[in-house]
Design a protein around this motif. Structure first.
Motif, mmCIF file in Angstrom:
data_model
loop_
_atom_site.group_PDB
_atom_site.id
_atom_site.type_symbol
_atom_site.label_atom_id
_atom_site.label_comp_id
_atom_site.label_asym_id
_atom_site.label_seq_id
_atom_site.Cartn_x
_atom_site.Cartn_y
_atom_site.Cartn_z
ATOM 1 N N ASP B 363 11.917 3.641 -40.030
ATOM 2 C CA ASP B 363 12.568 4.068 -38.899
ATOM 3 C C ASP B 363 13.760 4.525 -38.840
ATOM 4 O OD1 ASP B 363 10.568 3.199 -37.521
ATOM 5 O OD2 ASP B 363 10.875 1.741 -36.552
ATOM 6 N N TYR B 389 10.812 10.063 -35.007
ATOM 7 C CA TYR B 389 11.957 8.672 -35.066
ATOM 8 C C TYR B 389 11.712 7.962 -33.711
ATOM 9 C CZ TYR B 389 15.275 4.498 -33.855
ATOM 10 O OH TYR B 389 15.838 3.446 -33.429
ATOM 11 N N ARG B 392 8.621 6.712 -32.878
ATOM 12 C CA ARG B 392 7.565 5.149 -34.004
ATOM 13 C C ARG B 392 8.197 4.246 -33.240
ATOM 14 N NH1 ARG B 392 7.395 3.836 -38.572
ATOM 15 N NH2 ARG B 392 6.057 5.318 -39.543
ATOM 16 N N ALA B 393 9.040 4.613 -32.557
ATOM 17 C CA ALA B 393 10.393 3.519 -31.775
ATOM 18 C C ALA B 393 11.389 4.260 -30.370
ATOM 19 C CB ALA B 393 11.566 3.192 -33.035
ATOM 20 N N HIS B 395 12.036 2.538 -28.158
ATOM 21 C CA HIS B 395 12.937 1.296 -27.822
ATOM 22 C C HIS B 395 13.836 1.322 -29.195
ATOM 23 C CE1 HIS B 395 10.758 1.389 -24.215
ATOM 24 N NE2 HIS B 395 9.405 1.154 -24.630
ATOM 25 N N GLY B 396 14.164 1.583 -29.772
ATOM 26 C CA GLY B 396 15.035 1.396 -30.836
ATOM 27 C C GLY B 396 16.154 1.348 -30.700
#
Lengths: 193, 409
Positions: B363, B389, B392-393, B395-396
């Motif tokens: 990530d 990204y 994938r994430a 809420h990263g």
């Protein structure tokens, strides 16, 4: 090495003895006992083989080979009373080998020995001409049967062996002998019709 | 009943009995003759097998265990029992005991060409390197200060004695192993590995002189220029673990079977002039001068361009994908943080992702690739990585800033 005539050897075998006793003595290498066994059973074996083979020289060769093999391998015979069926079995095996060789010679176009001991020569002169003609016809058809069927049929109906004896002589199962005989009879029936 | 032709007469019985006796004697003679021929055949077979076994025993054994040691000297041509062919030119080749039972020899001097039969790997030792080959044809020339390895076919792995790293050599490649200084090693590995024309990294970065100012090393990702620095601090301990480690020093390294390598030298009393040969022990404190180790050293000196170059080269040469991806990630960090070479940094992060980063780091690499390409002006590629990204994430930690950028775009 001089070879004694069979009559002299048979005389040395001390008169009539059982197969088991002769086999036991022959196993020890006693030539007189071997000769006695030969004289006792050669005629019978020769008769059976000649009826199936129909060829004089071939029959003599088969009988001699069968006895030569049997006497060589006599130490392997466990049941001393079963000498004759054992020799017959060996002779039937040799007969089949001769038959295979004859088939091969026919395939490659080589001349093969003609039948000189036809089955019809066994027909009694006392029966009616019509019956004799019918039996001659059957005998000639039998000679054209496949080897296994011919052997089984001849042993069963000409030599009068039991099915189990035929099976032992041919080294096949009783069921196989029944099948061979049934096939042979069926073929003869079809040809009769 | 009339059947005279089927019945035997007494004189016929007598005649047939004589015939049977004659037949028995003929068969007896034939049996004796057959037995004699079988005896002859057995004798011939025994003699042939013995001759074959003796001939086989004369072939120099491939391995030491269970066989007499055969030393090859001068110029000679030998075919080994397994079909491998060794051509030695003015040299000395001696068997070395191998704990794994492999064919292992030490080249004391001269040049050797080996045509390895498929099967067990061959191991060739010298002072400067150990070479492991499977089903290849290769030549090794030993001089006083260098070892030249030329691989014609197959694949070889070279373990340099003074370097814990392993180099993979492909068919047609040539490697010169020399004395172990940083400069010399850098020059001695120029041709094929990682810099072959087929390498995607070739020509990207030029190797620069290593004599740079000894700048104090700064932790990766903490540069003021780092786009991520203000957003979220990277997890240093985790990154430290992911930093490339010299090959062969990892307990899980596929190159060592979990054993640390040390390339300390020991003197072989049997060798002419007490020539040193390689030995394995459990000491892993040897100075690291592989690409990855050199990269670490260059980074610590502040020679970031060389460090990035070596990390990328190491990523291409390293057999472990995990190690290779970490190396590429490290190169990306340096290129971004220290050199501001954003496009190259993006490429490095991309390479790290291609090689397969461990979960969590992928990530970060996506986010950093997006930021790198954005800064480098490759907006399409930046957007692609940003979207990946966000996918994938969502809420990263970098999701908010990347989403804002993507939406504005």
């Amino acid at each position: 090495m001089s070879i004694a005539p069979i009559t002299q050897l048979a005389a040395k075998a001390d008169g009539p003895r059982s197969d088991a006793e002769l086999v036991a003595r022959a196993k020890d290498g006693e030539r007189a006992a071997q000769a006695a066994l030969f004289r006792r059973h050669a005629t019978s074996i020769h008769r059976t083989i000649s009826r199936i083979s129909g060829r004089r020289e071939e029959t003599e060769d088969i009988v001699q080979e069968a006895f030569a093999i049997a006497l060589e391998k006599l130490p392997t015979l466990e049941d001393h009373t079963a000498f004759k069926p054992w020799v017959l079995r060996i002779a039937i095996n040799r007969l089949r080998r001769f038959h295979r060789r004859r088939l091969f010679l026919q395939i490659v176009g080589r001349p093969v020995e003609e039948i000189d001991l036809p089955l019809e020569s066994l027909i009694s002169p006392d029966i009616s001409p019509e019956r004799a003609a019918e039996l001659t016809w059957v005998a000639r058809r039998v000679e054209r049967l496949p080897a296994k069927q011919r052997i089984a049929w001849t042993l069963r109906f000409v030599d009068g062996l039991q099915i189990a004896e035929v099976a032992a002589a041919m080294e096949v199962s009783v069921a196989s002998v029944k099948r061979y005989v049934r096939s042979a009879v069926g073929a003869l029936d079809r040809r009769t019709r | 009943m009339r059947a005279p032709d089927h019945e035997l007469r007494p004189n016929d019985v007598e005649r047939m009995w004589q015939g049977t006796l004659a037949l028995m004697s003929v068969r007896r003679a034939a049996r004796a003759r057959r037995r004699r021929w079988v005896s002859y055949a057995v004798v011939v077979a025994v003699v042939w097998i013995a001759a074959w076994a003796l001939g086989r025993a004369r072939v120099p054994p491939r391995t030491v265990e269970g066989h007499a040691v055969a030393q090859l000297e001068g110029s000679t041509h030998q075919r080994f029992a397994d079909g491998s062919v060794v051509e030695l030119h003015d040299g000395l080749l001696t068997p070395v005991e191998d704990e794994q039972g492999r064919a292992r020899f030490a080249l004391r001097s001269g040049r050797v060409t080996v045509d390895v039969a498929p099967g067990e790997p061959w191991v060739l030792d010298s002072e400067l390197a150990r070479i492991e080959i499977v089903g290849s044809r290769f030549s090794v020339t030993r001089t006083d200060d260098a070892l030249t390895i030329e691989l014609e076919r197959g694949e070889a792995v070279v373990y340099r004695t003074h370097d814990p790293g392993a180099l993979r050599l492909l068919a047609g490649e040539r490697l010169v192993v020399t004395a172990p200084t940083i400069e010399e090693v850098a020059e001695a590995t120029p041709r094929p590995l990682g810099t072959s024309p087929a390498s995607p990294l070739a020509g990207e970065l030029e190797l620069e002189p290593t004599a740079g100012a000894a700048a104090l090393p700064r932790p990766l990702g903490t540069s003021p220029a780092s786009p991520l620095a203000g957003e979220r601090e990277l997890e240093r301990p985790a990154y430290a673990e992911a930093t490339p480690r010299p090959l062969g020093t990892s307990p899980s390294s596929p190159l060592t079977g979990g054993r640390k390598l040390d390339h300390s030298e020991e003197t072989d009393a049997d060798a002419p002039g007490g020539a040193p040969r390689l030995a394995l022990d459990e000491d892993a404190e040897a100075p690291g001068r592989s690409e990855l180790d050199l990269a670490d050293a260059a980074r610590e000196r502040g020679d970031f361009r060389l460090a990035a170059k070596l990390y990328l080269r190491g990523a291409r040469m390293t057999l472990s994908r995990e190690r290779a991806s970490s190396a590429a990630f490290g190169a990306g960090q340096i290129l971004f943080d220290e050199l501001a070479d954003y496009v190259a940094a993006g490429d490095a992060f991309e390479l790290a992702l291609e090689l397969g980063l461990s979960a969590g780091w992928d990530d970060i690499a996506m986010a950093r690739a997006a930021e790198s390409y954005r800064r480098g002006g490759h907006r399409e590629r930046a957007a692609r990585w940003a979207l990946r990204y966000l996918d994938r994430a969502p809420h990263g930690p970098y999701a908010a800033s990347l989403r804002t950028w993507v939406e504005r775009r």
